[in-house]
Design a protein around this motif. Structure first.
Motif, PDB file in Angstrom:
ATOM      1  N   SER A  70       0.703  -1.339   0.268  1.00 40.08           N
ATOM      2  CA  SER A  70      -0.027   0.046  -0.041  1.00 40.08           C
ATOM      3  C   SER A  70       0.861   1.326  -0.031  1.00 40.08           C
ATOM      4  O   SER A  70       0.238   2.392   0.018  1.00 40.08           O
ATOM      5  CB  SER A  70      -0.903   0.009   1.144  1.00 40.08           C
ATOM      6  N   THR A  71       2.252   1.022  -0.028  1.00 38.11           N
ATOM      7  CA  THR A  71       2.935   2.132  -0.310  1.00 38.11           C
ATOM      8  C   THR A  71       3.539   2.636  -1.401  1.00 38.11           C
ATOM      9  O   THR A  71       3.986   1.500  -2.291  1.00 38.11           O
ATOM     10  CB  THR A  71       4.195   2.056   0.881  1.00 38.11           C
ATOM     11  N   ALA A  72       3.607   3.513  -2.180  1.00 37.42           N
ATOM     12  CA  ALA A  72       3.963   4.020  -3.292  1.00 37.42           C
ATOM     13  C   ALA A  72       4.754   5.404  -3.348  1.00 37.42           C
ATOM     14  O   ALA A  72       4.429   6.124  -2.532  1.00 37.42           O
ATOM     15  CB  ALA A  72       2.852   4.097  -4.275  1.00 37.42           C
ATOM     16  N   GLU A  73       5.560   5.636  -4.563  1.00 32.85           N
ATOM     17  CA  GLU A  73       6.250   6.764  -4.525  1.00 32.85           C
ATOM     18  C   GLU A  73       6.134   7.231  -6.230  1.00 32.85           C
ATOM     19  O   GLU A  73       6.538   6.200  -7.080  1.00 32.85           O
ATOM     20  CB  GLU A  73       7.816   6.872  -4.188  1.00 32.85           C
ATOM     21  N   LEU A  74       5.750   8.213  -6.294  1.00 23.74           N
ATOM     22  CA  LEU A  74       5.421   8.806  -7.919  1.00 23.74           C
ATOM     23  C   LEU A  74       6.602   9.918  -8.151  1.00 23.74           C
ATOM     24  O   LEU A  74       6.280  11.011  -7.324  1.00 23.74           O
ATOM     25  CB  LEU A  74       3.956   9.270  -8.019  1.00 23.74           C
ATOM     26  N   THR A  75       7.606   9.733  -8.895  1.00 26.52           N
ATOM     27  CA  THR A  75       8.113  10.904  -9.333  1.00 26.52           C
ATOM     28  C   THR A  75       7.884  11.745 -10.288  1.00 26.52           C
ATOM     29  O   THR A  75       7.571  11.026 -11.481  1.00 26.52           O
ATOM     30  CB  THR A  75       9.718  10.213  -9.357  1.00 26.52           C
ATOM     31  N   VAL A  76       7.747  13.065 -10.244  1.00 25.34           N
ATOM     32  CA  VAL A  76       7.207  13.676 -11.323  1.00 25.34           C
ATOM     33  C   VAL A  76       7.945  15.122 -11.464  1.00 25.34           C
ATOM     34  O   VAL A  76       8.573  15.600 -10.708  1.00 25.34           O
ATOM     35  CB  VAL A  76       5.623  14.126 -11.044  1.00 25.34           C
ATOM     36  N   GLU A  77       7.840  15.396 -12.776  1.00 21.63           N
ATOM     37  CA  GLU A  77       8.281  16.805 -13.278  1.00 21.63           C
ATOM     38  C   GLU A  77       6.995  17.468 -13.247  1.00 21.63           C
ATOM     39  O   GLU A  77       6.318  17.209 -13.943  1.00 21.63           O
ATOM     40  CB  GLU A  77       9.104  16.657 -14.515  1.00 21.63           C
ATOM     41  N   VAL A  78       7.149  18.557 -12.505  1.00 19.46           N
ATOM     42  CA  VAL A  78       6.017  19.480 -12.358  1.00 19.46           C
ATOM     43  C   VAL A  78       6.386  21.091 -12.864  1.00 19.46           C
ATOM     44  O   VAL A  78       7.431  21.576 -12.465  1.00 19.46           O
ATOM     45  CB  VAL A  78       5.749  19.789 -10.688  1.00 19.46           C
ATOM     46  N   SER A  79       5.699  21.345 -13.918  1.00 16.89           N
ATOM     47  CA  SER A  79       5.820  22.778 -14.536  1.00 16.89           C
ATOM     48  C   SER A  79       4.711  23.566 -14.137  1.00 16.89           C
ATOM     49  O   SER A  79       3.702  22.962 -13.906  1.00 16.89           O
ATOM     50  CB  SER A  79       6.263  22.562 -16.194  1.00 16.89           C
ATOM     51  N   GLY A  80       5.103  24.809 -14.258  1.00 15.99           N
ATOM     52  CA  GLY A  80       3.804  25.810 -13.988  1.00 15.99           C
ATOM     53  C   GLY A  80       4.353  27.115 -13.897  1.00 15.99           C
ATOM     54  O   GLY A  80       5.491  27.443 -14.229  1.00 15.99           O
ATOM     55  N   HIS A  90       8.558  14.304  -5.397  1.00 11.41           N
ATOM     56  CA  HIS A  90       8.382  13.003  -5.139  1.00 11.41           C
ATOM     57  C   HIS A  90       7.270  13.009  -4.464  1.00 11.41           C
ATOM     58  O   HIS A  90       6.796  13.959  -3.552  1.00 11.41           O
ATOM     59  CB  HIS A  90       9.496  12.415  -4.251  1.00 11.41           C
ATOM     60  N   TYR A  91       6.258  12.084  -4.734  1.00 12.75           N
ATOM     61  CA  TYR A  91       4.769  12.147  -4.233  1.00 12.75           C
ATOM     62  C   TYR A  91       4.607  10.774  -3.568  1.00 12.75           C
ATOM     63  O   TYR A  91       4.928   9.610  -3.701  1.00 12.75           O
ATOM     64  CB  TYR A  91       3.671  12.170  -5.001  1.00 12.75           C
ATOM     65  N   HIS A  92       5.006  10.860  -2.320  1.00 11.85           N
ATOM     66  CA  HIS A  92       4.952   9.689  -1.259  1.00 11.85           C
ATOM     67  C   HIS A  92       3.587   9.445  -0.933  1.00 11.85           C
ATOM     68  O   HIS A  92       2.870  10.001  -0.114  1.00 11.85           O
ATOM     69  CB  HIS A  92       5.899   9.853  -0.013  1.00 11.85           C
ATOM     70  N   GLU A  94       0.345   6.806   0.348  1.00 15.01           N
ATOM     71  CA  GLU A  94      -0.191   5.626   1.355  1.00 15.01           C
ATOM     72  C   GLU A  94      -1.639   5.196   0.563  1.00 15.01           C
ATOM     73  O   GLU A  94      -2.499   6.104   0.517  1.00 15.01           O
ATOM     74  CB  GLU A  94      -0.202   5.968   2.827  1.00 15.01           C
ATOM     75  N   LEU A  95      -1.837   4.079   0.138  1.00 12.32           N
ATOM     76  CA  LEU A  95      -3.021   3.976  -0.774  1.00 12.32           C
ATOM     77  C   LEU A  95      -4.068   3.090   0.282  1.00 12.32           C
ATOM     78  O   LEU A  95      -3.560   2.361   1.105  1.00 12.32           O
ATOM     79  CB  LEU A  95      -2.582   2.985  -1.923  1.00 12.32           C
ATOM     80  N   ASP A  96      -5.179   3.232  -0.269  1.00 15.91           N
ATOM     81  CA  ASP A  96      -6.124   2.238   0.564  1.00 15.91           C
ATOM     82  C   ASP A  96      -7.244   1.868  -0.582  1.00 15.91           C
ATOM     83  O   ASP A  96      -8.112   2.444  -0.829  1.00 15.91           O
ATOM     84  CB  ASP A  96      -7.140   3.532   1.580  1.00 15.91           C
ATOM     85  N   GLY A  97      -6.716   0.738  -1.129  1.00 14.40           N
ATOM     86  CA  GLY A  97      -7.475   0.171  -2.059  1.00 14.40           C
ATOM     87  C   GLY A  97      -7.269   1.162  -3.476  1.00 14.40           C
ATOM     88  O   GLY A  97      -6.145   1.534  -3.486  1.00 14.40           O
ATOM     89  N   PRO A  98      -8.466   1.668  -3.938  1.00 18.42           N
ATOM     90  CA  PRO A  98      -8.135   2.602  -5.281  1.00 18.42           C
ATOM     91  C   PRO A  98      -7.864   3.894  -4.727  1.00 18.42           C
ATOM     92  O   PRO A  98      -7.797   4.826  -5.644  1.00 18.42           O
ATOM     93  CB  PRO A  98      -9.356   2.342  -5.978  1.00 18.42           C
ATOM     94  N   LEU A  99      -8.039   4.285  -3.616  1.00 20.76           N
ATOM     95  CA  LEU A  99      -8.096   5.817  -3.155  1.00 20.76           C
ATOM     96  C   LEU A  99      -6.477   5.906  -2.174  1.00 20.76           C
ATOM     97  O   LEU A  99      -6.071   4.955  -1.896  1.00 20.76           O
ATOM     98  CB  LEU A  99      -9.247   6.050  -2.162  1.00 20.76           C
ATOM     99  N   SER A 102      -2.849   8.795   2.188  1.00 18.95           N
ATOM    100  CA  SER A 102      -2.057  10.187   2.338  1.00 18.95           C
ATOM    101  C   SER A 102      -1.042  10.437   1.253  1.00 18.95           C
ATOM    102  O   SER A 102      -0.748   9.408   0.562  1.00 18.95           O
ATOM    103  CB  SER A 102      -1.167   9.915   3.916  1.00 18.95           C
ATOM    104  N   LEU A 103      -0.661  11.665   1.355  1.00 19.20           N
ATOM    105  CA  LEU A 103       0.253  12.142   0.190  1.00 19.20           C
ATOM    106  C   LEU A 103       1.005  13.143   0.777  1.00 19.20           C
ATOM    107  O   LEU A 103       0.615  13.991   1.443  1.00 19.20           O
ATOM    108  CB  LEU A 103      -0.285  12.652  -0.810  1.00 19.20           C
ATOM    109  N   ARG A 104       2.510  12.949   0.714  1.00 21.39           N
ATOM    110  CA  ARG A 104       3.362  13.451   1.170  1.00 21.39           C
ATOM    111  C   ARG A 104       4.376  14.073   0.111  1.00 21.39           C
ATOM    112  O   ARG A 104       4.787  13.113  -0.643  1.00 21.39           O
ATOM    113  CB  ARG A 104       4.311  13.084   2.271  1.00 21.39           C
ATOM    114  N   ILE A 105       4.326  15.437  -0.415  1.00 17.81           N
ATOM    115  CA  ILE A 105       5.103  15.652  -1.286  1.00 17.81           C
ATOM    116  C   ILE A 105       6.535  16.225  -1.054  1.00 17.81           C
ATOM    117  O   ILE A 105       6.700  17.363  -0.033  1.00 17.81           O
ATOM    118  CB  ILE A 105       4.420  16.874  -2.137  1.00 17.81           C
ATOM    119  N   SER A 106       7.603  15.707  -1.541  1.00 16.13           N
ATOM    120  CA  SER A 106       9.037  16.403  -1.368  1.00 16.13           C
ATOM    121  C   SER A 106       9.790  16.812  -2.644  1.00 16.13           C
ATOM    122  O   SER A 106       9.321  16.097  -3.491  1.00 16.13           O
ATOM    123  CB  SER A 106       9.481  15.365  -0.354  1.00 16.13           C
TER     124      SER A 106
END
Length: 107
Positions: A70-80, A90-92, A94-99, A102-106
């Motif tokens: 249930s733990t995942a990390e998504l690395t993204v390039e963010v532009s804006g 990095h989007y850290h 914690e998943l609960d099924g399909p939802l 928690s999200l921690r952005i670093s």
């Protein structure tokens, strides 16, 4: 790169600048930590992403995704419209099924 449907949906919602769809990917009691602030629950998360989206017009480009249970990390390039754009974040998650529970952005 193939992302799970829920993560793909989160990225799409952000890139469509759709704060309602973005917030719908979180549990009702989810938490988000970003830039030293924390947000709890659907209403606060929607308000946070809506404000950030209006201010920065962020677009996400997934670079990497790893998941273990249930733990995942998504690395993204963010532009804006923010100083230093684009940035790799990095989007850290914690998943609960399909939802998302928690999200921690670093940086």
């Amino acid at each position: 790169m193939k992302l799970p449907d829920n993560i793909e949906g989160l990225v799409k919602a952000q890139n469509d600048l759709d704060s309602t769809a973005f917030a719908a990917h979180f549990t009702t009691a989810a938490t988000v930590s970003d830039e030293g602030s924390s947000y709890a629950g659907s209403a606060e998360i929607k308000q946070w992403i809506e404000g950030a989206t209006q201010k920065y017009r962020m677009q996400l480009k997934p670079l990497d995704f790893e998941q273990t249970g249930s733990t995942a990390e998504l690395t993204v390039e963010v532009s804006g419209t923010f100083p230093g754009s684009p940035a790799v974040l990095h989007y850290h998650l914690e998943l609960d099924g399909p939802l998302i529970r928690s999200l921690r952005i670093s940086g």
